[in-house]
Design a protein around this motif. Structure first.
Motif, PDB file in Angstrom:
ATOM      1  N   ALA A 208       0.761  -1.104  -0.033  1.00  0.00           N
ATOM      2  CA  ALA A 208      -0.054  -0.016  -0.089  1.00  0.00           C
ATOM      3  C   ALA A 208       0.668   1.231   0.029  1.00  0.00           C
ATOM      4  O   ALA A 208       0.652   2.157  -0.740  1.00  0.00           O
ATOM      5  CB  ALA A 208      -1.193  -0.026   1.145  1.00  0.00           C
ATOM      6  N   TYR A 209       1.808   1.340   0.825  1.00  0.00           N
ATOM      7  CA  TYR A 209       2.678   2.380   0.845  1.00  0.00           C
ATOM      8  C   TYR A 209       3.417   2.540  -0.549  1.00  0.00           C
ATOM      9  O   TYR A 209       3.492   3.626  -1.030  1.00  0.00           O
ATOM     10  CB  TYR A 209       3.968   2.144   1.886  1.00  0.00           C
ATOM     11  CG  TYR A 209       3.395   2.968   3.278  1.00  0.00           C
ATOM     12  CD1 TYR A 209       3.117   4.160   3.319  1.00  0.00           C
ATOM     13  CD2 TYR A 209       3.189   1.860   4.221  1.00  0.00           C
ATOM     14  CE1 TYR A 209       2.797   4.637   4.543  1.00  0.00           C
ATOM     15  CE2 TYR A 209       2.607   2.711   5.421  1.00  0.00           C
ATOM     16  CZ  TYR A 209       2.565   3.981   5.568  1.00  0.00           C
ATOM     17  OH  TYR A 209       2.164   4.597   7.029  1.00  0.00           O
ATOM     18  N   GLU A 210       4.026   1.322  -1.102  1.00  0.00           N
ATOM     19  CA  GLU A 210       4.682   1.651  -2.577  1.00  0.00           C
ATOM     20  C   GLU A 210       3.681   2.087  -3.400  1.00  0.00           C
ATOM     21  O   GLU A 210       4.187   3.015  -4.248  1.00  0.00           O
ATOM     22  CB  GLU A 210       5.231   0.184  -2.829  1.00  0.00           C
ATOM     23  CG  GLU A 210       6.197  -0.301  -2.065  1.00  0.00           C
ATOM     24  CD  GLU A 210       6.744  -1.817  -2.324  1.00  0.00           C
ATOM     25  OE1 GLU A 210       7.772  -2.386  -1.882  1.00  0.00           O
ATOM     26  OE2 GLU A 210       5.927  -2.511  -2.723  1.00  0.00           O
ATOM     27  N   ASP A 211       2.650   1.928  -3.549  1.00  0.00           N
ATOM     28  CA  ASP A 211       1.681   2.299  -4.605  1.00  0.00           C
ATOM     29  C   ASP A 211       1.363   3.801  -4.263  1.00  0.00           C
ATOM     30  O   ASP A 211       1.113   4.738  -5.242  1.00  0.00           O
ATOM     31  CB  ASP A 211       0.237   1.541  -4.317  1.00  0.00           C
ATOM     32  CG  ASP A 211       0.376   0.366  -5.280  1.00  0.00           C
ATOM     33  OD1 ASP A 211       1.369   0.117  -6.145  1.00  0.00           O
ATOM     34  OD2 ASP A 211      -0.411  -0.711  -5.148  1.00  0.00           O
ATOM     35  N   ALA A 212       1.020   4.087  -2.774  1.00  0.00           N
ATOM     36  CA  ALA A 212       0.951   5.509  -2.550  1.00  0.00           C
ATOM     37  C   ALA A 212       1.933   6.407  -2.812  1.00  0.00           C
ATOM     38  O   ALA A 212       1.685   7.437  -3.484  1.00  0.00           O
ATOM     39  CB  ALA A 212       0.631   5.592  -0.991  1.00  0.00           C
ATOM     40  N   ILE A 213       3.149   6.178  -2.611  1.00  0.00           N
ATOM     41  CA  ILE A 213       4.391   6.902  -3.185  1.00  0.00           C
ATOM     42  C   ILE A 213       4.504   6.990  -4.523  1.00  0.00           C
ATOM     43  O   ILE A 213       4.745   7.780  -5.003  1.00  0.00           O
ATOM     44  CB  ILE A 213       5.750   6.172  -2.392  1.00  0.00           C
ATOM     45  CG1 ILE A 213       5.450   6.516  -0.898  1.00  0.00           C
ATOM     46  CG2 ILE A 213       6.897   6.911  -3.078  1.00  0.00           C
ATOM     47  CD1 ILE A 213       6.518   5.571  -0.052  1.00  0.00           C
ATOM     48  N   SER A 214       4.426   5.858  -5.182  1.00  0.00           N
ATOM     49  CA  SER A 214       4.603   5.870  -6.725  1.00  0.00           C
ATOM     50  C   SER A 214       3.632   6.685  -7.404  1.00  0.00           C
ATOM     51  O   SER A 214       3.815   7.256  -8.407  1.00  0.00           O
ATOM     52  CB  SER A 214       4.210   4.392  -7.219  1.00  0.00           C
ATOM     53  OG  SER A 214       5.434   3.506  -6.587  1.00  0.00           O
ATOM     54  N   LYS A 215       2.208   6.628  -6.999  1.00  0.00           N
ATOM     55  CA  LYS A 215       1.167   7.277  -7.501  1.00  0.00           C
ATOM     56  C   LYS A 215       1.033   8.744  -7.162  1.00  0.00           C
ATOM     57  O   LYS A 215       0.104   9.271  -7.851  1.00  0.00           O
ATOM     58  CB  LYS A 215      -0.169   6.466  -7.298  1.00  0.00           C
ATOM     59  CG  LYS A 215      -0.041   5.153  -8.040  1.00  0.00           C
ATOM     60  CD  LYS A 215      -1.280   4.157  -7.798  1.00  0.00           C
ATOM     61  CE  LYS A 215      -1.387   2.915  -8.170  1.00  0.00           C
ATOM     62  NZ  LYS A 215      -1.308   2.838  -9.598  1.00  0.00           N
ATOM     63  N   THR A 216       1.663   9.067  -6.300  1.00  0.00           N
ATOM     64  CA  THR A 216       1.513  10.716  -5.887  1.00  0.00           C
ATOM     65  C   THR A 216       2.659  11.499  -5.861  1.00  0.00           C
ATOM     66  O   THR A 216       2.515  12.708  -5.446  1.00  0.00           O
ATOM     67  CB  THR A 216       0.774  10.729  -4.608  1.00  0.00           C
ATOM     68  OG1 THR A 216       1.574  10.021  -3.551  1.00  0.00           O
ATOM     69  CG2 THR A 216      -0.476  10.013  -4.703  1.00  0.00           C
ATOM     70  N   ALA A 217       4.160  10.926  -6.080  1.00  0.00           N
ATOM     71  CA  ALA A 217       4.966  11.705  -5.870  1.00  0.00           C
ATOM     72  C   ALA A 217       5.017  12.744  -7.369  1.00  0.00           C
ATOM     73  O   ALA A 217       4.663  12.642  -8.318  1.00  0.00           O
ATOM     74  CB  ALA A 217       6.349  10.772  -6.270  1.00  0.00           C
ATOM     75  N   ALA A 218       5.530  14.135  -7.120  1.00  0.00           N
ATOM     76  CA  ALA A 218       5.635  15.019  -7.905  1.00  0.00           C
ATOM     77  C   ALA A 218       6.547  16.063  -7.506  1.00  0.00           C
ATOM     78  O   ALA A 218       7.045  16.033  -6.435  1.00  0.00           O
ATOM     79  CB  ALA A 218       4.204  15.838  -7.990  1.00  0.00           C
ATOM     80  N   THR A 219       6.839  16.848  -8.710  1.00  0.00           N
ATOM     81  CA  THR A 219       7.989  17.747  -8.252  1.00  0.00           C
ATOM     82  C   THR A 219       7.668  18.927  -7.180  1.00  0.00           C
ATOM     83  O   THR A 219       8.337  19.270  -6.431  1.00  0.00           O
ATOM     84  CB  THR A 219       8.276  18.591  -9.714  1.00  0.00           C
ATOM     85  OG1 THR A 219       8.623  17.570 -10.744  1.00  0.00           O
ATOM     86  CG2 THR A 219       9.463  19.410  -9.414  1.00  0.00           C
ATOM     87  N   HIS A 220       6.486  19.274  -7.314  1.00  0.00           N
ATOM     88  CA  HIS A 220       5.788  20.123  -6.348  1.00  0.00           C
ATOM     89  C   HIS A 220       5.223  19.459  -4.953  1.00  0.00           C
ATOM     90  O   HIS A 220       4.902  20.029  -4.102  1.00  0.00           O
ATOM     91  CB  HIS A 220       4.525  20.684  -7.067  1.00  0.00           C
ATOM     92  CG  HIS A 220       3.408  19.936  -7.312  1.00  0.00           C
ATOM     93  ND1 HIS A 220       3.409  19.355  -8.676  1.00  0.00           N
ATOM     94  CD2 HIS A 220       2.467  19.392  -6.645  1.00  0.00           C
ATOM     95  CE1 HIS A 220       2.196  18.797  -8.755  1.00  0.00           C
ATOM     96  NE2 HIS A 220       1.750  18.513  -7.678  1.00  0.00           N
TER      97      HIS A 220
END
Length: 278
Positions: A208-220
């Protein structure tokens, strides 16, 4: 500084490939000296942001039970002027919060310009515990990744510096910390049988953490994976990251503050001139 930063959506973050220990080259003594210097700089940066009021900072701390969210807040927030800091802990939603969309309870605590908001857990619980324990249908929590990304983009567009941290501890370290609580009378109030129950879902939370990080990381709105088995190193990594994010804004804040100073000097000169005539 050994940390892993994700600033764009990735195919798949693999937490088992990222260390939880500090690098061998850094010692606790060196880290503490560095942290003290960063604390002084962070206080000065906060002061400039407070005066200019063109930016704010939202710090999101996520991690498993006993990962050190409270400890990180204690040390990093301790470097800040309390007048411009709010700390919010997000637990089980209240009845009122459940009557609104899942972001309602978080958005109302977003920082005002000039201020810090530090979140102990956050809107990410709605794609973590909600997912692991199947509290809502899969079709619902899957949509939330995009809602979260849009929410953080909205904040960034209005001047909020969004910084997200996953405090990465090993299963062995978590067990050690939970057992230490049982043997320490001063920490016994923290005991919670649910912490041990949640350990049974270690792999599910990892995914769940892996997906959350992967899907919401952004430059801002970047994610930083913080090696958190050593508390002193955890504190250093977070402080270093926050200071680095703010340094680049210092010149803009100074321009705003200088313009404010010129305006107020002119107002004061006008007042004195009027007094002299009068």
């Amino acid at each position: 500084m050994a940390r892993t930063v994700f600033s764009r959506r990735a195919q798949k973050v693999r937490l088992d490939k990222i260390p939880t220990d500090p690098p061998a080259a850094i010692t606790k003594q060196t880290a503490r000296k560095r942290f003290a210097a960063l604390g002084t700089e962070l206080f000065e940066l906060q002061d400039g942001m407070w005066g200019a009021k063109v930016n704010s900072v939202m710090v999101v701390l996520q991690g498993r039970d006993s990962a050190g969210k409270d400890g990180a807040i204690k040390h990093v927030a301790g470097c800040l002027n309390p007048r411009g800091v709010s700390v919010v802990s997000f637990g089980v939603p209240t009845e009122e919060e459940r009557a609104h969309d899942f972001l309602w309870r978080v958005h109302r605590h977003a920082p005002r310009l000039g201020e810090f908001a530090i979140f102990n857990r956050s809107h990410y619980e709605d794609v973590l515990v909600v997912r692991v324990h199947e509290l809502v249908p899969r079709s619902l929590w899957k949509e939330r990744y995009d809602h979260i990304a849009d929410f953080e983009e909205l904040l960034a567009e209005h001047g909020t510096i969004v910084l997200k941290y996953f405090l990465h501890i090993s299963k062995q370290e978590q067990k050690k910390r939970l057992l230490e609580r049982e043997s320490d009378p001063k920490a016994a109030w923290k005991l919670n049988a649910n912490d041990w129950k949640e350990r049974e879902y270690w792999d599910e939370y990892t995914e769940a953490y892996e997906d959350a990080i992967s899907k919401t990381a952004a430059t801002h709105a970047p994610w930083t994976i913080v090696p958190a088995d050593a508390k002193w190193y955890r504190n250093l990594v977070i402080a270093e990251s926050v200071v680095e994010a703010l340094r680049g804004r210092r010149a803009d804040w100074k321009k705003t503050l200088d313009a404010m100073a010129r305006k107020r000097r002119a107002e004061l000169a006008g007042y004195r001139a009027q007094q002299a005539r009068g």
